[in-house]
Design a protein around this motif. Structure first.
Motif, PDB file in Angstrom:
ATOM      1  N   UNK A 317       0.728  -1.165   0.231  1.00  0.00           N
ATOM      2  CA  UNK A 317      -0.068   0.128   0.100  1.00  0.00           C
ATOM      3  C   UNK A 317       0.898   1.363  -0.008  1.00  0.00           C
ATOM      4  N   UNK A 318       0.868   1.917  -0.936  1.00  0.00           N
ATOM      5  CA  UNK A 318       2.009   2.879  -1.408  1.00  0.00           C
ATOM      6  C   UNK A 318       1.152   4.345  -1.088  1.00  0.00           C
ATOM      7  N   UNK A 319       1.836   5.279  -0.217  1.00  0.00           N
ATOM      8  CA  UNK A 319       1.347   6.659  -0.178  1.00  0.00           C
ATOM      9  C   UNK A 319       0.492   6.784   1.117  1.00  0.00           C
ATOM     10  N   UNK A 320      -0.782   6.698   0.875  1.00  0.00           N
ATOM     11  CA  UNK A 320      -1.882   7.055   2.090  1.00  0.00           C
ATOM     12  C   UNK A 320      -2.278   6.016   3.063  1.00  0.00           C
ATOM     13  N   UNK A 321      -1.290   5.414   3.482  1.00  0.00           N
ATOM     14  CA  UNK A 321      -1.634   4.275   4.495  1.00  0.00           C
ATOM     15  C   UNK A 321      -0.578   4.561   5.779  1.00  0.00           C
ATOM     16  N   UNK A 322      -1.158   4.210   6.942  1.00  0.00           N
ATOM     17  CA  UNK A 322      -0.448   4.013   8.082  1.00  0.00           C
ATOM     18  C   UNK A 322       0.107   2.826   8.117  1.00  0.00           C
ATOM     19  N   UNK A 323       1.351   2.775   8.227  1.00  0.00           N
ATOM     20  CA  UNK A 323       2.221   1.425   8.081  1.00  0.00           C
ATOM     21  C   UNK A 323       2.990   1.362   9.395  1.00  0.00           C
ATOM     22  N   UNK A 324       2.492   2.135  10.488  1.00  0.00           N
ATOM     23  CA  UNK A 324       3.189   1.967  11.919  1.00  0.00           C
ATOM     24  C   UNK A 324       3.030   0.707  12.508  1.00  0.00           C
ATOM     25  N   UNK A 325       3.726   0.126  13.198  1.00  0.00           N
ATOM     26  CA  UNK A 325       3.470  -1.073  14.077  1.00  0.00           C
ATOM     27  C   UNK A 325       2.768  -2.291  13.412  1.00  0.00           C
ATOM     28  N   UNK A 326       1.762  -2.550  13.827  1.00  0.00           N
ATOM     29  CA  UNK A 326       1.069  -3.837  13.172  1.00  0.00           C
ATOM     30  C   UNK A 326       0.587  -3.475  11.745  1.00  0.00           C
ATOM     31  N   UNK A 327       0.324  -2.467  11.489  1.00  0.00           N
ATOM     32  CA  UNK A 327      -0.234  -2.065  10.230  1.00  0.00           C
ATOM     33  C   UNK A 327       0.933  -2.172   9.026  1.00  0.00           C
ATOM     34  N   UNK A 328       2.194  -2.190   9.530  1.00  0.00           N
ATOM     35  CA  UNK A 328       3.175  -2.444   8.552  1.00  0.00           C
ATOM     36  C   UNK A 328       3.487  -3.883   8.369  1.00  0.00           C
ATOM     37  N   UNK A 329       2.942  -4.961   8.951  1.00  0.00           N
ATOM     38  CA  UNK A 329       3.032  -6.268   8.710  1.00  0.00           C
ATOM     39  C   UNK A 329       2.538  -6.714   7.309  1.00  0.00           C
ATOM     40  N   UNK A 330       3.207  -7.519   6.580  1.00  0.00           N
ATOM     41  CA  UNK A 330       2.988  -7.682   5.260  1.00  0.00           C
ATOM     42  C   UNK A 330       2.974  -9.216   4.874  1.00  0.00           C
ATOM     43  N   UNK A 331       2.379  -9.978   5.723  1.00  0.00           N
ATOM     44  CA  UNK A 331       2.534 -11.403   5.167  1.00  0.00           C
ATOM     45  C   UNK A 331       2.239 -11.928   3.918  1.00  0.00           C
ATOM     46  N   UNK A 332       2.977 -12.888   3.318  1.00  0.00           N
ATOM     47  CA  UNK A 332       2.348 -13.709   2.093  1.00  0.00           C
ATOM     48  C   UNK A 332       1.891 -15.107   2.967  1.00  0.00           C
ATOM     49  N   UNK A 333       0.648 -15.625   2.394  1.00  0.00           N
ATOM     50  CA  UNK A 333       0.377 -16.593   2.988  1.00  0.00           C
ATOM     51  C   UNK A 333       0.464 -17.656   1.653  1.00  0.00           C
ATOM     52  N   UNK A 334       1.190 -18.819   1.945  1.00  0.00           N
ATOM     53  CA  UNK A 334       1.425 -19.790   1.042  1.00  0.00           C
ATOM     54  C   UNK A 334       0.743 -20.995   1.460  1.00  0.00           C
ATOM     55  N   UNK A 335      -0.243 -21.660   0.850  1.00  0.00           N
ATOM     56  CA  UNK A 335      -1.042 -22.900   1.263  1.00  0.00           C
ATOM     57  C   UNK A 335      -0.959 -23.991   0.108  1.00  0.00           C
ATOM     58  N   UNK A 336      -0.950 -25.276   0.558  1.00  0.00           N
ATOM     59  CA  UNK A 336      -1.140 -26.387  -0.246  1.00  0.00           C
ATOM     60  C   UNK A 336      -2.495 -26.873   0.069  1.00  0.00           C
ATOM     61  N   UNK A 337      -3.346 -27.310  -0.791  1.00  0.00           N
ATOM     62  CA  UNK A 337      -4.491 -28.085  -0.752  1.00  0.00           C
ATOM     63  C   UNK A 337      -4.315 -29.336  -1.806  1.00  0.00           C
ATOM     64  N   UNK A 338      -5.413 -30.175  -1.587  1.00  0.00           N
ATOM     65  CA  UNK A 338      -5.556 -30.982  -2.607  1.00  0.00           C
ATOM     66  C   UNK A 338      -6.300 -30.621  -3.627  1.00  0.00           C
ATOM     67  N   UNK A 339      -6.689 -31.133  -4.523  1.00  0.00           N
ATOM     68  CA  UNK A 339      -7.546 -30.726  -5.905  1.00  0.00           C
ATOM     69  C   UNK A 339      -8.735 -30.231  -5.615  1.00  0.00           C
ATOM     70  N   UNK A 340      -9.384 -30.764  -4.430  1.00  0.00           N
ATOM     71  CA  UNK A 340     -10.776 -30.326  -3.856  1.00  0.00           C
ATOM     72  C   UNK A 340     -10.950 -29.459  -2.992  1.00  0.00           C
ATOM     73  N   UNK A 341      -9.646 -28.682  -2.357  1.00  0.00           N
ATOM     74  CA  UNK A 341      -9.564 -27.621  -1.617  1.00  0.00           C
ATOM     75  C   UNK A 341      -9.166 -28.069  -0.181  1.00  0.00           C
ATOM     76  N   UNK A 342      -9.158 -29.208  -0.014  1.00  0.00           N
ATOM     77  CA  UNK A 342      -8.747 -29.806   1.611  1.00  0.00           C
ATOM     78  C   UNK A 342      -7.475 -29.251   1.797  1.00  0.00           C
ATOM     79  N   UNK A 343      -7.189 -28.634   3.019  1.00  0.00           N
ATOM     80  CA  UNK A 343      -6.068 -27.972   3.657  1.00  0.00           C
ATOM     81  C   UNK A 343      -5.094 -29.247   3.701  1.00  0.00           C
ATOM     82  N   UNK A 344      -3.605 -28.924   3.243  1.00  0.00           N
ATOM     83  CA  UNK A 344      -2.514 -29.871   3.577  1.00  0.00           C
ATOM     84  C   UNK A 344      -1.693 -29.372   4.231  1.00  0.00           C
TER      85      UNK A 344
END
Length: 397
Positions: A317-344
């Motif tokens: 988020x560039x520009x007009x966002x508060x990025x102090x403290x918790x607001x600056x955390x920017x995780x990427x969630x990578x998940x694997x599921x099977x082909x029907x969507x079940x979490x692995x």
């Protein structure tokens, strides 16, 4: 741009024994397997062909065959939170340098190397004009209008699905909303959540993916209309392999980290009961539920073998966002599921935003620690554990 889907196990999706010509392709890759079985790979589909008669001799030969579409044994989904790549409103000082490509340098490899990549688009894609939104409280009124050239970054960085259901979707009225959709269409990025397009079905690799998104805001599909949400997800579930559902909900800011399992309000706006909403989505056929809206991360849980991320926070988020403290955390969630969507299994990649250079690797692993803590506190019954390196381990595996 995307990695190929690899086949460890074979999932039989449809099978029909009939007299038909084999699939036509300009350059088929045919691998003969003993006992009259062949694997034919086309650009969009892989078929297992079982001939009931003689050995295959020609693609043009009419033979009795059994056709089975194969799906991957596992699917990799990468998801991030709020994206706003710069705005020319109220002036151009809130735009990044050049094309803004440099903002993505540290995150590009992870985003590109997934089967499905998702993000929440905060604001509109529009060069100029539009109908400016009026705010009851001008001090809280931020309008986002990103020029079209910045949107090319979405395609380059591998995005397949984008939610346009949030409180900034209607910043520049119908003009902004429809132009945003036009630009995403031109980039080949599936989108959902606008009243103009509540849901979508797209093909990604060998998967059919249904996607829907909801928010409590004007111009979007409402999080409060449960019967509509149920009907939409049930409909998608009959048509696709995996259903991805997204919501923009929950109160904002560091005082609202927890999933309370109650209805939340923010400056008088009903932001919904995210716990009830997420479970309703999965009960009716959603396979992956991705939340955003509070501008900070929240807990994750697995419910009925499906993963829920209650908020992925801000991402780029560039520009007009508060990025102090918790607001600056920017995780990427990578998940694997099977082909029907079940979490692995899964992995949280820790990044932190800067005001000028986009998300950068976070050596302190702040977002991992925050999600780990909140998941333990809010969902002690959760059948997953998040270790100190961000690995999401499904305890029932």
């Amino acid at each position: 741009m995307k990695t190929q889907l690899f086949f460890i196990g074979i999932i039989l999706v449809f099978a029909s024994c009939k007299t038909a010509k084999l699939p036509q392709t300009n350059d088929p890759q045919i691998e003969k397997i003993p006992d009259t079985i062949a694997l034919i790979t086309e650009p969009d589909t892989v078929y297992l062909i079982t001939q009931k008669g003689d050995t295959l001799s020609s693609l043009d030969e009419e033979v009795e065959i059994e056709m089975v579409r194969l799906l991957p044994d596992t699917v990799t989904i990468v998801a991030v939170g709020d994206i706003m790549v710069g705005t020319n409103f109220p002036d151009k000082s809130y735009l990044p340098r050049g094309t803004g490509r440099y903002l993505w340098d540290h995150v590009r490899p992870i985003l590109q190397n997934a089967d499905i990549t998702f993000g929440n688009l905060e604001g509109t894609i529009l060069n100029d004009g539009g109908e400016q939104k009026e705010c009851n409280n001008p001090k809280l009124c931020y309008l986002f209008r990103s020029p079209e050239y910045l949107a090319e970054n979405f395609r380059e960085n591998g995005f397949d699905l984008m939610s346009v259901a949030n409180n900034h979707a209607n910043d520049f009225g119908e003009t902004g909303r429809k132009n945003t959709q036009r630009v995403l269409d031109s980039l080949g990025i599936a989108h959902a959540g606008s009243i103009d397009q509540p849901f979508t079905i797209t093909k990604i690799g060998h998967l059919k993916v249904g996607f829907c998104a909801f928010a409590p805001n004007r111009g979007t599909v409402s999080i409060h209309q449960y019967e509509n949400i149920k009907a939409t997800i049930k409909h998608l579930d009959t048509l696709v392999d995996i259903v991805v559902a997204s919501f923009h909900a929950g109160a904002e800011g560091s005082k609202h980290q927890h999933v309370t399992r109650k209805r939340e309000f923010y400056y008088g706006e009903d932001r919904g009961n995210v716990y009830e909403l997420a479970h309703l989505m999965i009960d009716n056929g959603a396979d992956i539920v991705l939340g955003h809206g509070p501008h900070i991360v929240r807990a994750m849980e697995v419910y009925k073998e499906r993963i829920i991320a209650y908020s992925l926070g801000n991402f780029l988020t560039y520009g007009r966002f508060n990025l102090r403290g918790l607001a600056g955390e920017a995780p990427i969630l990578e998940i694997q599921t099977d082909a029907t969507g079940r979490f692995v299994a899964g992995q949280i990649h820790a990044f932190r935003q800067s005001y000028s250079d986009g998300p950068r690797n976070d050596l302190n692993l702040s977002s991992i620690k925050t999600i780990q803590r909140l998941s333990l506190e809010d969902f002690p019954e959760n059948p997953v554990t998040i270790d100190d390196q961000g690995r999401i381990i499904y305890l029932q595996n």
